[in-house]
Design a protein around this motif. Structure first.
Motif, mmCIF file in Angstrom:
data_model
loop_
_atom_site.group_PDB
_atom_site.id
_atom_site.type_symbol
_atom_site.label_atom_id
_atom_site.label_comp_id
_atom_site.label_asym_id
_atom_site.label_seq_id
_atom_site.Cartn_x
_atom_site.Cartn_y
_atom_site.Cartn_z
ATOM 1 N N GLY A 101 9.125 5.029 9.547
ATOM 2 C CA GLY A 101 10.308 5.790 10.021
ATOM 3 C C GLY A 101 10.285 6.700 11.507
ATOM 4 N N ALA A 102 11.422 7.114 11.753
ATOM 5 C CA ALA A 102 11.060 7.958 13.176
ATOM 6 C C ALA A 102 12.170 9.190 12.973
ATOM 7 N N LYS A 103 12.033 10.209 13.695
ATOM 8 C CA LYS A 103 12.867 11.119 13.926
ATOM 9 C C LYS A 103 12.449 11.539 15.496
ATOM 10 N N ASN A 104 13.475 10.850 16.526
ATOM 11 C CA ASN A 104 12.821 11.121 17.728
ATOM 12 C C ASN A 104 13.698 12.051 18.602
ATOM 13 N N HIS A 105 13.054 12.772 19.272
ATOM 14 C CA HIS A 105 13.677 14.035 19.923
ATOM 15 C C HIS A 105 13.541 13.811 21.462
ATOM 16 N N MET A 106 14.654 14.430 21.810
ATOM 17 C CA MET A 106 14.805 14.409 23.597
ATOM 18 C C MET A 106 15.002 15.835 23.996
ATOM 19 N N ILE A 107 14.014 16.322 24.754
ATOM 20 C CA ILE A 107 14.040 17.636 25.192
ATOM 21 C C ILE A 107 14.910 17.701 26.525
ATOM 22 N N ILE A 108 15.810 18.363 26.872
ATOM 23 C CA ILE A 108 16.479 18.670 27.994
ATOM 24 C C ILE A 108 16.223 19.949 28.523
ATOM 25 N N MET A 109 15.434 19.891 29.769
ATOM 26 C CA MET A 109 15.147 21.312 30.528
ATOM 27 C C MET A 109 16.175 21.646 31.122
ATOM 28 N N PRO A 110 16.254 23.075 31.571
ATOM 29 C CA PRO A 110 17.354 23.619 32.457
ATOM 30 C C PRO A 110 17.780 22.794 33.761
ATOM 31 N N ASP A 111 16.487 22.409 34.256
ATOM 32 C CA ASP A 111 16.353 22.046 35.637
ATOM 33 C C ASP A 111 16.911 20.202 35.363
ATOM 34 N N ALA A 112 16.913 19.848 34.404
ATOM 35 C CA ALA A 112 17.481 18.410 34.268
ATOM 36 C C ALA A 112 18.782 18.084 34.631
ATOM 37 N N ASP A 113 18.877 16.808 35.133
ATOM 38 C CA ASP A 113 20.388 16.303 35.619
ATOM 39 C C ASP A 113 21.143 16.065 34.386
ATOM 40 N N ILE A 114 21.826 16.857 33.964
ATOM 41 C CA ILE A 114 22.556 16.907 32.777
ATOM 42 C C ILE A 114 23.492 15.504 32.612
ATOM 43 N N ASP A 115 24.017 15.293 33.519
ATOM 44 C CA ASP A 115 24.853 14.019 33.598
ATOM 45 C C ASP A 115 24.029 12.758 33.098
ATOM 46 N N LYS A 116 22.679 12.563 33.744
ATOM 47 C CA LYS A 116 21.734 11.473 33.384
ATOM 48 C C LYS A 116 21.327 11.614 32.077
ATOM 49 N N ALA A 117 21.076 12.861 31.553
ATOM 50 C CA ALA A 117 20.746 13.143 30.367
ATOM 51 C C ALA A 117 21.574 12.877 29.030
ATOM 52 N N ALA A 118 22.977 13.136 29.471
ATOM 53 C CA ALA A 118 24.006 12.789 28.619
ATOM 54 C C ALA A 118 24.321 11.357 28.444
ATOM 55 N N MET A 159 4.800 7.409 21.891
ATOM 56 C CA MET A 159 5.280 6.572 23.040
ATOM 57 C C MET A 159 6.384 7.535 23.550
ATOM 58 N N VAL A 160 6.122 7.775 24.874
ATOM 59 C CA VAL A 160 6.431 9.158 25.679
ATOM 60 C C VAL A 160 7.606 8.725 26.635
ATOM 61 N N GLY A 161 8.719 9.351 26.706
ATOM 62 C CA GLY A 161 9.459 8.999 27.839
ATOM 63 C C GLY A 161 9.800 10.174 28.897
ATOM 64 N N ILE A 162 9.577 10.005 30.326
ATOM 65 C CA ILE A 162 9.755 11.018 31.115
ATOM 66 C C ILE A 162 11.152 10.589 31.766
ATOM 67 N N ASN A 163 12.154 11.151 31.601
ATOM 68 C CA ASN A 163 13.446 10.806 32.310
ATOM 69 C C ASN A 163 13.842 9.334 31.882
ATOM 70 N N PHE A 164 13.463 9.149 30.584
ATOM 71 C CA PHE A 164 13.528 7.683 30.369
ATOM 72 C C PHE A 164 13.585 7.717 28.640
ATOM 73 N N PRO A 165 14.915 7.440 28.077
ATOM 74 C CA PRO A 165 15.228 7.720 26.695
ATOM 75 C C PRO A 165 14.684 7.149 25.640
ATOM 76 N N ILE A 166 14.412 5.720 26.008
ATOM 77 C CA ILE A 166 13.728 4.952 24.987
ATOM 78 C C ILE A 166 12.364 4.420 25.305
#
Length: 499
Positions: free
Chosen positions: A249-266, A435-442
């Motif tokens: 199984g998995a419980k995958n988190h995505m951290i959104i930093m204050p300097d992130a592009d919120i539209d792209k993160a959403a 497996m780690v994503g940088i500005n990449f969700p999956i």
């Protein structure tokens, strides 16, 4: 009603157990087929026939085995629409998503076309006086793959293609909930020139799985599913002296930093959280915005996107974003977890309970759901929901957000959205996730790398596909040879260095 079969020695074979499982159409809730569940005797007979076929298949040189892969890949491309339809009919995912399922499996087949390069051994001449050393990779024999319902094409291809191109025979036990794609892939493999018996598809439940785990001929087992079953299969396989790679199984988190592009993160969270109704082991199910302002902005962006999502049957084409979950029991479990989130104090911003679609009232649909103010002690945080439910856990700073990921029992995938390279590099270096994503969700690696999680998401030393697959499905033999020309005779009773 269609009655499905096993696929043994290149032909479809009816089951003899008298036991069947119903295969449902999740979009309608209707039974569309009956699947025979194999007895231990049927499993063992399939293994015995595979063992006979494997001996000759292993003698085929890697280049010719790779040519079968080339033909198989071409046939998958040719039958892409048909395979996607099979996936969607039994899983419920949209046709574009089903094509992605097939395509990501096909990419592993394409890597296997280069098997000769991957199967090369090593050689050193004059390693000692008149001594040469050679290592070679050889097939294990007969191996087994036990695959889940959520990727009916991709994960069977991840298992069968590397195992077979390495010279093994494979017994594939697909999910009872979505078996037809695996059966069709077996037909295409035969059409590509794979000898009869090298790939056997045996349908069944726990009884069939235990038979595979206890069969002495089976040398290795690959599994994808839930963590409790992964642990069970890994333990029983290891006890019986088999290699095992078991992914849970998995419980995958995505951290959104204050300097992130919120539209792209959403946008990333919508796709990664709700695609395939959340039934992906790499789905993002936890958003971790850093700072109150970031969290508030993220929610403001997410809510209208969630409200615009279209849920329905795959037959509706491009008008649907995602479909039903796999079974009535899955739907009931997901709704129960949503209930628990409300009861335990999380803020429910979008409620998918009670979703109903005219004409498909008996389908297993759950509407998109969003929670805010979730805390790590809540069931919706601790459990892998495996449904269209996104939870938001607020963090005051980066270290607090990172600690959430680090402390979680699962370590399959994670992501961070940030504009700061130092933060991204620190996250990638420190986080204990496979497996780690940088500005990449999956962040599913491409097929020439390897897929695998850490912690309770994976059991075994080697990952799926890529270089690790060739290591997993072969064993290394090392030959030390000496030619006596110019070497003095005489027995040596001590253990000597070769140099």
């Amino acid at each position: 009603m269609q009655e499905l079969t096993h696929y043994i020695n290149g032909v479809h074979v009816k089951g003899t157990s008298g036991r069947f499982a119903d295969v449902y159409n999740p979009a309608t809730g209707e039974v569309q087929a009956r699947l025979p569940l194999a007895t231990p005797e049927e499993v063992n007979e399939a293994v015995a026939k595979a063992a006979i076929a494997q001996v000759e298949w292993a003698k085929v040189n890697p280049q010719r085995r790779a040519r079968v892969m080339m033909k198989f890949g071409a046939l998958i491309n040719e039958h892409m629409e048909e395979l996607a339809e099979l996936v969607s009919r039994e899983h419920g995912k949209t046709i574009p998503d089903a094509k992605g399922d097939v395509q990501r499996g096909l990419e592993v087949v394409e890597v296997c076309m280069g098997a000769p390069a991957m199967l090369k051994g090593e050689f050193m001449d004059s390693a000692g006086p008149g001594i040469d050393l050679t290592s070679m990779r050889q097939a294990l024999g007969v191996v087994a793959g036990i695959t889940p319902f959520n990727f009916p094409a991709m994960i069977p291809l991840w298992k069968m293609a590397p195992a077979i191109v390495c010279g093994n025979a494979m017994i594939l036990k697909p999910s009872e909930r979505a078996p037809s794609t695996a059966l069709r892939l077996a037909e295409l493999f035969s059409e590509a020139g794979l000898p009869d018996g090298v790939l056997q598809v045996v349908n069944g439940d726990k009884e069939a799985v235990d038979s595979l785990l206890d069969n002495d001929t089976i040398q290795a087992v690959g599994f994808v599913g839930s963590t409790p079953i992964a642990q069970y299969i890994y333990g029983r396989a290891a006890t019986n002296g088999k290699r095992a790679q078991c992914f849970g199984g998995a419980k995958n988190h995505m951290i959104i930093m204050p300097d992130a592009d919120i539209d792209k993160a959403a946008d990333a969270l919508i796709g990664a959280g709700f695609g395939a109704a959340g039934e992906r082991c790499m789905a993002i199910s936890v958003a971790v915005p850093v700072g109150k302002d970031t969290a508030d902005k993220l929610v403001a962006k997410l809510l209208p996107k969630i409200e615009a999502l279209k849920v329905g049957p795959y037959t509706s084409g491009d008008d649907v974003d995602y479909g039903p979950v796999i079974t009535a029991a899955s739907k009931e479990r997901i709704v129960g977890l949503i209930d628990s989130g409300v009861a335990q104090g999380a803020t429910l911003l979008a409620d998918g309970r009670g979703f109903s679609l005219q004409g498909y009232e008996n389908g297993y649909y759950v509407g998109p759901t969003l929670f805010d103010d979730v805390t790590p002690d809540m069931d919706i945080y601790k459990e892998e929901i495996f449904g269209p439910v996104l939870t938001q856990v607020r963090a005051d700073n980066y270290e607090e957000a990172l600690k959430l990921v680090m402390d979680n029992q699962y370590g399959n995938g994670t992501a961070i959205y940030t504009a700061d390279g130092d933060t991204a590099r620190d996250f990638a270096s420190r986080v204990n996730v496979g497996m780690v994503g940088i500005n990449f969700p999956i962040p599913v690696p491409l097929s020439y790398f390897s897929f695998g999680g850490w912690k309770k998401s994976a059991f075994g030393d080697l990952n799926q596909y890529g270089p690790d697959a060739f290591k997993f499905y072969t064993k290394t033999k090392t030959v030390t040879s000496r030619w006596y020309s110019g070497i003095k005779d005489g027995a040596a009773l001590n253990f000597q260095a070769l140099d």
